[in-house]
Design a protein around this motif. Sequence first.
Motif, mmCIF file in Angstrom:
data_model
loop_
_atom_site.group_PDB
_atom_site.id
_atom_site.type_symbol
_atom_site.label_atom_id
_atom_site.label_comp_id
_atom_site.label_asym_id
_atom_site.label_seq_id
_atom_site.Cartn_x
_atom_site.Cartn_y
_atom_site.Cartn_z
ATOM 1 N N SER A 12 0.838 -1.198 0.000
ATOM 2 C CA SER A 12 0.000 0.000 0.000
ATOM 3 C C SER A 12 0.874 1.249 0.000
ATOM 4 C CB SER A 12 -0.919 0.012 1.227
ATOM 5 O OG SER A 12 -1.846 1.074 1.127
ATOM 6 N N LEU A 110 -1.529 0.376 9.531
ATOM 7 C CA LEU A 110 -2.184 1.500 8.855
ATOM 8 C C LEU A 110 -1.706 2.826 9.428
ATOM 9 C CD1 LEU A 110 -5.873 0.309 8.345
ATOM 10 C CD2 LEU A 110 -4.123 0.683 6.611
ATOM 11 N N GLN A 114 -0.032 5.593 7.100
ATOM 12 C CA GLN A 114 -0.679 6.898 6.994
ATOM 13 C C GLN A 114 0.254 8.014 7.468
ATOM 14 O OE1 GLN A 114 -4.282 5.859 9.099
ATOM 15 N NE2 GLN A 114 -5.440 5.733 7.171
ATOM 16 N N ALA A 134 -5.696 2.946 3.411
ATOM 17 C CA ALA A 134 -6.512 1.838 3.932
ATOM 18 C C ALA A 134 -7.241 1.123 2.799
ATOM 19 C CB ALA A 134 -7.508 2.353 4.964
ATOM 20 N N ASN A 137 -4.738 -0.993 0.909
ATOM 21 C CA ASN A 137 -4.317 -2.112 1.749
ATOM 22 C C ASN A 137 -5.360 -3.233 1.722
ATOM 23 O OD1 ASN A 137 -2.105 -2.972 3.502
ATOM 24 N ND2 ASN A 137 -3.672 -3.010 5.110
#
Length: 173
Positions: A12, A110, A114, A134, A137
Amino acid sequence: MPPINALLITGSMGSGKTTILSEASDLLTARNIPHASIDVDALGTAPLLPTLQNHHLMYQNLQSVWENYAQAGVTRLLLARAIEDRAELEQCRNAVSGAKIVICRLTASLKTMQHRVQTREIGTLQNTYLARVAQLNSILDRAHLEDFSLSNENRSVTEVAQEMLVRAAWLLE
């Protein structure tokens, strides 16, 4: 002709694909192992084109760049790109035809991903990119295209890149 090997780093946004790509390239260079290194996203930066056209152009560009490297005798290729589904993986395989592709997925929490994105993307689209972390992911969890995963959290980039290259059988421990 020697076999052609490609190592595709996926994950991600904020998982560290570009950072680990760069460090893996440095590790190979330090060991005098010839290779090429491509951040696939950089081959598709054409924001005014429709998404599908941009996506297609990115893989056309990858194919052209790969052909140039292959003609020069390169037999190892490091790639970074969040591959979201099997259809896109097939596009990537077609673009680097003849290469055996091993896929490594980088993971982190996450919160960590982030934070990395928030630190890196400080402009107009920051909130869009933060929400995408998110979402992407989850897409990657469902697709499960990787041959193996590595945590890229609370470890040095050298340690993660080294483990990735060992697990892909590009380096001995």
